[in-house]
Scaffold this motif. Structure first.
Motif, PDB file in Angstrom:
ATOM      1  N   SER A 105       0.825  -1.208   0.000  1.00  0.00           N
ATOM      2  CA  SER A 105       0.000   0.000   0.000  1.00  0.00           C
ATOM      3  C   SER A 105       0.861   1.261   0.000  1.00  0.00           C
ATOM      4  CB  SER A 105      -0.925   0.017   1.212  1.00  0.00           C
ATOM      5  OG  SER A 105      -0.175   0.068   2.413  1.00  0.00           O
ATOM      6  N   HIS A 106       2.146   1.122   0.346  1.00  0.00           N
ATOM      7  CA  HIS A 106       3.046   2.275   0.353  1.00  0.00           C
ATOM      8  C   HIS A 106       3.473   2.700  -1.052  1.00  0.00           C
ATOM      9  CE1 HIS A 106       4.004   3.158   4.563  1.00  0.00           C
ATOM     10  NE2 HIS A 106       3.964   1.860   4.795  1.00  0.00           N
ATOM     11  N   GLY A 107       3.706   1.745  -1.934  1.00  0.00           N
ATOM     12  CA  GLY A 107       4.357   2.068  -3.197  1.00  0.00           C
ATOM     13  C   GLY A 107       5.844   2.266  -2.971  1.00  0.00           C
ATOM     14  N   LEU A 108       6.441   3.197  -3.710  1.00  0.00           N
ATOM     15  CA  LEU A 108       7.873   3.450  -3.583  1.00  0.00           C
ATOM     16  C   LEU A 108       8.164   4.268  -2.323  1.00  0.00           C
ATOM     17  CD1 LEU A 108       8.787   4.337  -7.277  1.00  0.00           C
ATOM     18  CD2 LEU A 108       8.963   2.129  -6.128  1.00  0.00           C
TER      19      LEU A 108
ATOM     20  N   PHE B  57       1.185   1.609  -6.443  1.00  0.00           N
ATOM     21  CA  PHE B  57       0.972   1.314  -7.852  1.00  0.00           C
ATOM     22  C   PHE B  57       0.638  -0.169  -7.970  1.00  0.00           C
ATOM     23  CE2 PHE B  57       5.485   0.857  -6.967  1.00  0.00           C
ATOM     24  CZ  PHE B  57       5.810  -0.359  -7.549  1.00  0.00           C
ATOM     25  N   GLY B  58       0.025  -0.534  -9.069  1.00  0.00           N
ATOM     26  CA  GLY B  58      -0.418  -1.911  -9.246  1.00  0.00           C
ATOM     27  C   GLY B  58      -1.764  -2.122  -8.583  1.00  0.00           C
ATOM     28  N   GLU B  59      -2.575  -2.996  -9.163  1.00  0.00           N
ATOM     29  CA  GLU B  59      -3.940  -3.206  -8.685  1.00  0.00           C
ATOM     30  C   GLU B  59      -3.985  -3.596  -7.210  1.00  0.00           C
ATOM     31  OE1 GLU B  59      -7.861  -5.983  -9.810  1.00  0.00           O
ATOM     32  OE2 GLU B  59      -5.995  -6.138 -10.962  1.00  0.00           O
TER      33      GLU B  59
ATOM     34  N   GLY C 117      -1.701  -3.158  -4.638  1.00  0.00           N
ATOM     35  CA  GLY C 117      -1.315  -2.100  -3.718  1.00  0.00           C
ATOM     36  C   GLY C 117      -2.327  -0.962  -3.665  1.00  0.00           C
ATOM     37  N   ILE C 118      -2.838  -0.576  -4.827  1.00  0.00           N
ATOM     38  CA  ILE C 118      -3.841   0.503  -4.877  1.00  0.00           C
ATOM     39  C   ILE C 118      -5.100   0.087  -4.128  1.00  0.00           C
ATOM     40  CG2 ILE C 118      -5.388   1.757  -6.431  1.00  0.00           C
ATOM     41  CD1 ILE C 118      -3.064   1.744  -8.475  1.00  0.00           C
ATOM     42  N   GLY C 119      -5.518  -1.168  -4.326  1.00  0.00           N
ATOM     43  CA  GLY C 119      -6.712  -1.643  -3.649  1.00  0.00           C
ATOM     44  C   GLY C 119      -6.550  -1.666  -2.148  1.00  0.00           C
ATOM     45  N   LYS C 120      -5.400  -2.132  -1.668  1.00  0.00           N
ATOM     46  CA  LYS C 120      -5.170  -2.200  -0.229  1.00  0.00           C
ATOM     47  C   LYS C 120      -5.092  -0.807   0.396  1.00  0.00           C
ATOM     48  CE  LYS C 120      -5.084  -6.583   0.828  1.00  0.00           C
ATOM     49  NZ  LYS C 120      -6.077  -7.165   1.762  1.00  0.00           N
ATOM     50  N   GLN C 121      -4.511   0.151  -0.320  1.00  0.00           N
ATOM     51  CA  GLN C 121      -4.465   1.507   0.214  1.00  0.00           C
ATOM     52  C   GLN C 121      -5.857   2.124   0.274  1.00  0.00           C
ATOM     53  OE1 GLN C 121      -2.931   3.386   1.915  1.00  0.00           O
ATOM     54  NE2 GLN C 121      -3.431   5.507   1.437  1.00  0.00           N
ATOM     55  N   ALA C 122      -6.665   1.860  -0.736  1.00  0.00           N
ATOM     56  CA  ALA C 122      -8.035   2.389  -0.729  1.00  0.00           C
ATOM     57  C   ALA C 122      -8.837   1.802   0.433  1.00  0.00           C
ATOM     58  CB  ALA C 122      -8.715   2.075  -2.059  1.00  0.00           C
TER      59      ALA C 122
ATOM     60  N   GLU D  16       7.472 -14.225 -16.650  1.00  0.00           N
ATOM     61  CA  GLU D  16       6.669 -14.376 -15.434  1.00  0.00           C
ATOM     62  C   GLU D  16       7.512 -14.167 -14.186  1.00  0.00           C
ATOM     63  OE1 GLU D  16       3.944 -17.715 -13.063  1.00  0.00           O
ATOM     64  OE2 GLU D  16       4.672 -18.116 -15.095  1.00  0.00           O
ATOM     65  N   HIS D  17       8.632 -14.886 -14.077  1.00  0.00           N
ATOM     66  CA  HIS D  17       9.480 -14.751 -12.890  1.00  0.00           C
ATOM     67  C   HIS D  17      10.124 -13.366 -12.825  1.00  0.00           C
ATOM     68  CE1 HIS D  17       8.871 -18.800 -11.638  1.00  0.00           C
ATOM     69  NE2 HIS D  17       9.491 -19.351 -12.671  1.00  0.00           N
ATOM     70  N   ALA D  18      10.512 -12.807 -13.983  1.00  0.00           N
ATOM     71  CA  ALA D  18      11.121 -11.480 -13.988  1.00  0.00           C
ATOM     72  C   ALA D  18      10.129 -10.415 -13.517  1.00  0.00           C
ATOM     73  CB  ALA D  18      11.637 -11.139 -15.384  1.00  0.00           C
ATOM     74  N   THR D  19       8.867 -10.552 -13.916  1.00  0.00           N
ATOM     75  CA  THR D  19       7.842  -9.594 -13.495  1.00  0.00           C
ATOM     76  C   THR D  19       7.642  -9.656 -11.984  1.00  0.00           C
ATOM     77  OG1 THR D  19       6.693  -9.706 -15.621  1.00  0.00           O
ATOM     78  CG2 THR D  19       5.421  -8.932 -13.727  1.00  0.00           C
ATOM     79  N   THR D  20       7.598 -10.881 -11.443  1.00  0.00           N
ATOM     80  CA  THR D  20       7.456 -11.035  -9.990  1.00  0.00           C
ATOM     81  C   THR D  20       8.652 -10.416  -9.266  1.00  0.00           C
ATOM     82  OG1 THR D  20       6.206 -13.077 -10.305  1.00  0.00           O
ATOM     83  CG2 THR D  20       7.127 -12.685  -8.118  1.00  0.00           C
ATOM     84  N   SER D  21       9.846 -10.649  -9.797  1.00  0.00           N
ATOM     85  CA  SER D  21      11.048 -10.054  -9.195  1.00  0.00           C
ATOM     86  C   SER D  21      10.962  -8.534  -9.209  1.00  0.00           C
ATOM     87  CB  SER D  21      12.305 -10.508  -9.952  1.00  0.00           C
ATOM     88  OG  SER D  21      12.545 -11.880  -9.774  1.00  0.00           O
ATOM     89  N   TRP D  22      10.573  -7.977 -10.339  1.00  0.00           N
ATOM     90  CA  TRP D  22      10.473  -6.515 -10.442  1.00  0.00           C
ATOM     91  C   TRP D  22       9.457  -5.966  -9.441  1.00  0.00           C
ATOM     92  CZ3 TRP D  22       6.881  -2.760 -11.467  1.00  0.00           C
ATOM     93  CH2 TRP D  22       7.387  -1.486 -11.776  1.00  0.00           C
ATOM     94  N   GLU D  23       8.310  -6.649  -9.293  1.00  0.00           N
ATOM     95  CA  GLU D  23       7.285  -6.196  -8.351  1.00  0.00           C
ATOM     96  C   GLU D  23       7.852  -6.062  -6.940  1.00  0.00           C
ATOM     97  OE1 GLU D  23       4.125  -5.357  -8.574  1.00  0.00           O
ATOM     98  OE2 GLU D  23       3.462  -5.970 -10.567  1.00  0.00           O
TER      99      GLU D  23
END
Length: 322
Positions: free
Chosen positions: A108-111, A126-128, A130-135, A266-273
Protein backbone atom coordinates in the motif's frame (compact mmCIF):
# COMPACT_ATOMS: atom_id res chain seq x y z
CA UNK A 1 -14.34 -12.57 23.17
CA UNK A 2 -16.09 -14.37 20.36
CA UNK A 3 -13.99 -13.74 17.25
CA UNK A 4 -14.95 -14.46 13.66
CA UNK A 5 -11.98 -15.08 11.34
CA UNK A 6 -12.56 -14.74 7.60
CA UNK A 7 -9.97 -16.72 5.64
CA UNK A 8 -9.11 -18.83 8.66
CA UNK A 9 -7.14 -21.61 6.96
CA UNK A 10 -4.74 -19.37 5.00
CA UNK A 11 -1.19 -18.36 5.87
CA UNK A 12 -2.06 -16.05 8.74
CA UNK A 13 -5.21 -17.78 9.94
CA UNK A 14 -3.41 -21.11 10.30
CA UNK A 15 -1.39 -19.49 13.10
CA UNK A 16 -3.97 -17.00 14.37
CA UNK A 17 -6.84 -19.39 15.12
CA UNK A 18 -4.74 -21.58 17.49
CA UNK A 19 -3.32 -18.44 19.13
CA UNK A 20 -6.81 -17.09 19.83
CA UNK A 21 -8.10 -20.43 21.11
CA UNK A 22 -5.16 -20.80 23.47
CA UNK A 23 -5.80 -17.26 24.75
CA UNK A 24 -9.29 -18.30 25.80
CA UNK A 25 -11.37 -16.78 23.01
CA UNK A 26 -14.27 -18.44 21.24
CA UNK A 27 -13.28 -18.64 17.58
CA UNK A 28 -15.43 -19.06 14.49
CA UNK A 29 -13.08 -20.09 11.69
CA UNK A 30 -14.57 -19.35 8.27
CA UNK A 31 -13.09 -20.54 4.99
CA UNK A 32 -14.23 -21.89 1.63
CA UNK A 33 -13.83 -25.37 3.04
CA UNK A 34 -11.56 -26.53 0.23
CA UNK A 35 -8.48 -27.14 2.37
CA UNK A 36 -7.36 -27.45 5.95
CA UNK A 37 -4.96 -25.13 7.78
CA UNK A 38 -1.29 -25.17 6.84
CA UNK A 39 -0.27 -26.54 10.22
CA UNK A 40 -1.90 -29.16 12.42
CA UNK A 41 -2.67 -27.92 15.91
CA UNK A 42 -4.94 -29.49 18.54
CA UNK A 43 -6.43 -26.04 19.19
CA UNK A 44 -8.37 -26.31 15.93
CA UNK A 45 -10.64 -28.87 17.59
CA UNK A 46 -11.94 -26.09 19.84
CA UNK A 47 -12.74 -23.66 17.01
CA UNK A 48 -16.08 -23.69 15.25
CA UNK A 49 -15.52 -24.30 11.53
CA UNK A 50 -17.94 -22.73 9.05
CA UNK A 51 -17.94 -22.49 5.26
CA UNK A 52 -18.04 -19.07 3.63
CA UNK A 53 -16.98 -18.36 0.04
CA UNK A 54 -16.19 -14.64 0.13
CA UNK A 55 -16.55 -14.07 -3.60
CA UNK A 56 -19.95 -15.76 -3.68
CA UNK A 57 -21.24 -14.14 -0.48
CA UNK A 58 -20.15 -10.69 -1.65
CA UNK A 59 -21.91 -11.23 -4.97
CA UNK A 60 -25.06 -12.21 -3.09
CA UNK A 61 -24.64 -9.40 -0.55
CA UNK A 62 -24.75 -11.87 2.36
CA UNK A 63 -21.22 -11.72 3.82
CA UNK A 64 -22.05 -9.50 6.79
CA UNK A 65 -25.27 -11.38 7.53
CA UNK A 66 -23.43 -14.71 7.61
CA UNK A 67 -20.82 -13.22 9.94
CA UNK A 68 -23.39 -11.65 12.27
CA UNK A 69 -25.30 -14.92 12.47
CA UNK A 70 -22.44 -16.15 14.66
CA UNK A 71 -22.80 -13.14 17.02
CA UNK A 72 -19.09 -12.15 17.11
CA UNK A 73 -17.61 -9.46 19.31
CA UNK A 74 -14.82 -8.84 16.78
CA UNK A 75 -14.06 -9.81 13.19
CA UNK A 76 -10.71 -10.53 11.53
CA UNK A 77 -10.80 -10.12 7.75
CA UNK A 78 -7.88 -11.84 6.01
CA UNK A 79 -9.48 -12.13 2.56
CA UNK A 80 -10.63 -8.66 1.49
CA UNK A 81 -8.99 -7.23 -1.63
CA UNK A 82 -11.27 -4.47 -2.96
CA UNK A 83 -12.88 -1.36 -1.46
CA UNK A 84 -16.24 -2.64 -2.65
CA UNK A 85 -15.86 -5.82 -0.62
CA UNK A 86 -14.73 -3.83 2.43
CA UNK A 87 -17.67 -1.46 2.12
CA UNK A 88 -20.17 -4.32 2.09
CA UNK A 89 -18.69 -5.74 5.27
CA UNK A 90 -18.39 -2.41 7.10
CA UNK A 91 -21.92 -1.34 6.35
CA UNK A 92 -23.24 -4.70 7.49
CA UNK A 93 -21.24 -4.87 10.71
CA UNK A 94 -21.52 -1.24 11.82
CA UNK A 95 -23.09 -1.01 15.27
CA UNK A 96 -22.94 -4.76 15.93
CA UNK A 97 -19.21 -5.52 16.22
CA UNK A 98 -16.59 -4.02 18.54
CA UNK A 99 -13.61 -4.20 16.19
CA UNK A 100 -12.82 -5.10 12.59
CA UNK A 101 -9.17 -6.08 12.02
CA UNK A 102 -8.27 -6.02 8.33
CA UNK A 103 -5.24 -7.52 6.61
CA UNK A 104 -3.58 -4.96 4.35
CA UNK A 105 -0.12 -5.05 2.74
CA UNK A 106 3.10 -3.06 2.82
CA UNK A 107 2.54 -2.69 -0.93
CA UNK A 108 0.00 0.00 0.00
CA UNK A 109 3.05 2.28 0.35
CA UNK A 110 4.36 2.07 -3.20
CA UNK A 111 7.87 3.45 -3.58
CA UNK A 112 9.63 4.68 -0.46
CA UNK A 113 10.90 8.22 0.03
CA UNK A 114 12.68 7.60 3.35
CA UNK A 115 13.72 4.48 5.23
CA UNK A 116 12.51 2.85 7.31
CA UNK A 117 8.98 3.70 6.22
CA UNK A 118 6.47 4.60 8.90
CA UNK A 119 2.77 3.78 8.69
CA UNK A 120 1.90 7.47 8.37
CA UNK A 121 4.25 8.28 5.48
CA UNK A 122 2.58 9.66 2.33
CA UNK A 123 1.57 6.74 0.11
CA UNK A 124 1.57 6.47 -3.67
CA UNK A 125 0.85 2.80 -4.38
CA UNK A 126 0.97 1.31 -7.85
CA UNK A 127 -0.42 -1.91 -9.25
CA UNK A 128 -3.94 -3.21 -8.68
CA UNK A 129 -3.13 -4.97 -5.42
CA UNK A 130 -1.32 -2.10 -3.72
CA UNK A 131 -3.84 0.50 -4.88
CA UNK A 132 -6.71 -1.64 -3.65
CA UNK A 133 -5.17 -2.20 -0.23
CA UNK A 134 -4.46 1.51 0.21
CA UNK A 135 -8.04 2.39 -0.73
CA UNK A 136 -9.33 -0.09 1.85
CA UNK A 137 -7.06 1.41 4.51
CA UNK A 138 -8.35 4.89 3.82
CA UNK A 139 -11.94 3.64 3.97
CA UNK A 140 -11.50 1.80 7.28
CA UNK A 141 -9.54 4.51 9.05
CA UNK A 142 -12.09 7.11 7.94
CA UNK A 143 -14.84 4.83 9.25
CA UNK A 144 -13.15 4.72 12.65
CA UNK A 145 -12.48 8.46 12.71
CA UNK A 146 -16.12 9.21 12.00
CA UNK A 147 -17.32 7.17 14.97
CA UNK A 148 -18.52 4.24 12.91
CA UNK A 149 -17.20 0.69 13.02
CA UNK A 150 -13.90 0.64 14.97
CA UNK A 151 -11.30 -0.74 12.57
CA UNK A 152 -7.60 -1.43 12.43
CA UNK A 153 -5.40 -2.28 9.44
CA UNK A 154 -2.37 -4.57 9.70
CA UNK A 155 0.10 -4.50 6.79
CA UNK A 156 2.21 -7.67 6.44
CA UNK A 157 5.46 -7.85 4.54
CA UNK A 158 6.36 -10.92 2.48
CA UNK A 159 4.73 -13.67 4.51
CA UNK A 160 6.93 -16.70 5.09
CA UNK A 161 6.72 -20.00 6.92
CA UNK A 162 6.21 -23.73 6.50
CA UNK A 163 3.75 -24.89 3.88
CA UNK A 164 4.14 -22.62 0.87
CA UNK A 165 6.82 -21.09 -1.40
CA UNK A 166 8.74 -18.13 0.01
CA UNK A 167 9.92 -15.07 -1.88
CA UNK A 168 13.54 -15.92 -2.70
CA UNK A 169 16.68 -13.71 -2.85
CA UNK A 170 15.88 -12.48 -6.38
CA UNK A 171 12.30 -11.60 -5.46
CA UNK A 172 10.31 -14.42 -7.07
CA UNK A 173 9.25 -18.02 -6.39
CA UNK A 174 11.23 -19.81 -9.11
CA UNK A 175 12.29 -23.21 -7.63
CA UNK A 176 15.49 -23.07 -9.69
CA UNK A 177 16.83 -20.27 -7.49
CA UNK A 178 16.93 -22.48 -4.41
CA UNK A 179 18.39 -25.40 -6.39
CA UNK A 180 21.15 -23.15 -7.71
CA UNK A 181 22.00 -21.92 -4.22
CA UNK A 182 21.84 -25.42 -2.69
CA UNK A 183 24.39 -26.67 -5.23
CA UNK A 184 26.68 -23.70 -4.61
CA UNK A 185 26.39 -22.58 -8.23
CA UNK A 186 26.40 -19.05 -9.60
CA UNK A 187 23.16 -17.12 -9.10
CA UNK A 188 22.29 -14.41 -11.61
CA UNK A 189 20.76 -11.37 -9.87
CA UNK A 190 19.19 -8.26 -11.43
CA UNK A 191 20.87 -4.91 -10.89
CA UNK A 192 23.45 -4.37 -8.18
CA UNK A 193 21.83 -6.67 -5.57
CA UNK A 194 21.15 -3.77 -3.18
CA UNK A 195 17.32 -3.84 -3.42
CA UNK A 196 15.52 -4.80 -0.22
CA UNK A 197 12.71 -7.14 0.75
CA UNK A 198 10.97 -7.18 4.12
CA UNK A 199 9.83 -10.67 5.09
CA UNK A 200 7.77 -11.73 8.11
CA UNK A 201 6.83 -15.07 9.58
CA UNK A 202 3.10 -15.80 9.42
CA UNK A 203 3.05 -16.40 13.18
CA UNK A 204 4.40 -12.89 13.82
CA UNK A 205 1.59 -11.46 11.67
CA UNK A 206 -0.85 -13.54 13.72
CA UNK A 207 0.76 -12.17 16.89
CA UNK A 208 -0.05 -8.61 15.81
CA UNK A 209 -3.66 -9.47 15.01
CA UNK A 210 -3.97 -11.06 18.44
CA UNK A 211 -2.48 -7.98 20.10
CA UNK A 212 -4.80 -5.67 18.16
CA UNK A 213 -7.82 -7.68 19.32
CA UNK A 214 -6.60 -7.65 22.92
CA UNK A 215 -6.05 -3.86 22.89
CA UNK A 216 -8.84 -2.28 20.82
CA UNK A 217 -8.37 1.03 22.57
CA UNK A 218 -4.84 1.20 21.12
CA UNK A 219 -5.49 -0.40 17.74
CA UNK A 220 -8.81 1.05 16.55
CA UNK A 221 -8.34 3.77 13.98
CA UNK A 222 -4.69 2.83 13.40
CA UNK A 223 -2.57 1.02 10.82
CA UNK A 224 0.43 -1.12 11.75
CA UNK A 225 3.27 -2.77 9.88
CA UNK A 226 3.71 -6.52 10.37
CA UNK A 227 7.30 -7.26 9.43
CA UNK A 228 10.46 -8.79 10.87
CA UNK A 229 12.89 -6.61 12.84
CA UNK A 230 15.06 -5.94 9.74
CA UNK A 231 14.75 -6.20 5.98
CA UNK A 232 17.27 -8.04 3.79
CA UNK A 233 19.00 -6.91 0.62
CA UNK A 234 19.26 -9.27 -2.33
CA UNK A 235 22.96 -9.65 -1.55
CA UNK A 236 22.45 -10.29 2.16
CA UNK A 237 19.58 -12.73 1.65
CA UNK A 238 21.53 -14.69 -0.96
CA UNK A 239 24.65 -14.86 1.21
CA UNK A 240 22.61 -16.22 4.11
CA UNK A 241 20.91 -18.79 1.90
CA UNK A 242 24.17 -20.09 0.45
CA UNK A 243 25.33 -20.56 4.01
CA UNK A 244 22.40 -22.87 4.79
CA UNK A 245 24.09 -25.47 2.60
CA UNK A 246 27.64 -24.59 3.62
CA UNK A 247 28.58 -22.59 0.49
CA UNK A 248 30.13 -19.19 -0.10
CA UNK A 249 27.86 -16.89 -2.12
CA UNK A 250 28.41 -16.72 -5.88
CA UNK A 251 26.46 -13.85 -7.41
CA UNK A 252 26.61 -12.35 -10.88
CA UNK A 253 24.84 -9.02 -11.40
CA UNK A 254 23.24 -8.38 -14.79
CA UNK A 255 21.00 -5.65 -16.25
CA UNK A 256 17.26 -6.19 -15.86
CA UNK A 257 16.80 -6.98 -19.55
CA UNK A 258 19.36 -9.78 -19.36
CA UNK A 259 17.78 -11.10 -16.17
CA UNK A 260 14.36 -11.22 -17.83
CA UNK A 261 15.75 -13.04 -20.85
CA UNK A 262 17.30 -15.66 -18.59
CA UNK A 263 14.44 -16.39 -16.19
CA UNK A 264 11.42 -15.66 -18.36
CA UNK A 265 8.81 -12.92 -18.24
CA UNK A 266 6.67 -14.38 -15.43
CA UNK A 267 9.48 -14.75 -12.89
CA UNK A 268 11.12 -11.48 -13.99
CA UNK A 269 7.84 -9.59 -13.49
CA UNK A 270 7.46 -11.03 -9.99
CA UNK A 271 11.05 -10.05 -9.19
CA UNK A 272 10.47 -6.52 -10.44
CA UNK A 273 7.28 -6.20 -8.35
CA UNK A 274 9.24 -6.99 -5.20
CA UNK A 275 12.63 -5.42 -5.87
CA UNK A 276 11.47 -2.22 -7.54
CA UNK A 277 9.58 -1.31 -4.39
CA UNK A 278 12.72 -2.03 -2.29
CA UNK A 279 10.81 -1.47 0.94
CA UNK A 280 12.02 -1.32 4.53
CA UNK A 281 9.29 -0.86 7.14
CA UNK A 282 9.52 0.37 10.70
CA UNK A 283 8.13 -1.71 13.57
CA UNK A 284 8.43 1.11 16.12
CA UNK A 285 4.72 1.97 16.18
CA UNK A 286 3.41 -1.57 16.55
CA UNK A 287 6.02 -2.37 19.18
CA UNK A 288 5.34 0.74 21.25
CA UNK A 289 1.55 0.75 21.02
CA UNK A 290 0.72 -2.97 20.96
CA UNK A 291 3.79 -4.60 22.48
CA UNK A 292 4.83 -6.52 19.37
CA UNK A 293 7.91 -8.69 19.97
CA UNK A 294 8.97 -10.43 16.72
CA UNK A 295 9.84 -14.06 17.12
CA UNK A 296 11.52 -14.43 13.74
CA UNK A 297 14.12 -12.60 11.71
CA UNK A 298 13.64 -12.37 7.95
CA UNK A 299 16.32 -15.01 7.45
CA UNK A 300 14.85 -17.42 10.02
CA UNK A 301 11.35 -17.13 8.55
CA UNK A 302 12.63 -17.82 5.04
CA UNK A 303 14.85 -20.67 6.22
CA UNK A 304 11.91 -22.46 7.83
CA UNK A 305 9.95 -22.17 4.60
CA UNK A 306 12.81 -23.56 2.52
CA UNK A 307 13.42 -26.39 4.97
CA UNK A 308 9.77 -27.37 4.59
CA UNK A 309 10.02 -27.25 0.79
CA UNK A 310 13.14 -29.43 0.88
CA UNK A 311 11.32 -32.01 2.97
CA UNK A 312 7.89 -31.96 1.31
CA UNK A 313 7.92 -30.59 -2.24
CA UNK A 314 9.54 -32.71 -4.95
CA UNK A 315 9.41 -29.81 -7.41
CA UNK A 316 12.23 -28.17 -5.46
CA UNK A 317 14.57 -31.20 -5.39
CA UNK A 318 16.58 -29.74 -2.51
CA UNK A 319 18.99 -31.48 -0.14
CA UNK A 320 18.30 -31.01 3.58
CA UNK A 321 19.59 -27.74 4.98
CA UNK A 322 22.76 -27.88 7.04
Amino acid sequence: MRIYVLGATGHIGSHLVPRLVRSGHEVVAASRGTRGPYLDDPAWAEAKRVVLDRDASDAEGTTAAQVLAERPDAVVDLVCFTPESATLLVEGLRGDVGLLAHCGSIWSHGLSTSLPMSEDDPKEPFGEYGIGKQAIEELLLAESASGGLPSTVIHPGHISGAGWPVINPVGNVDPRVWSTIARGEELVVPGDASATMHHVHADDVAQIFELALQRPEASAGEAFHAVSPRALTVRGFAAAAYGWWGHEPRLRSVPWADFQAGVGEEHATTSWEHLHRSQVCSTAKVSERLGYAPGWTSEAAAREAVAWLAAHDEAYDLPPLG
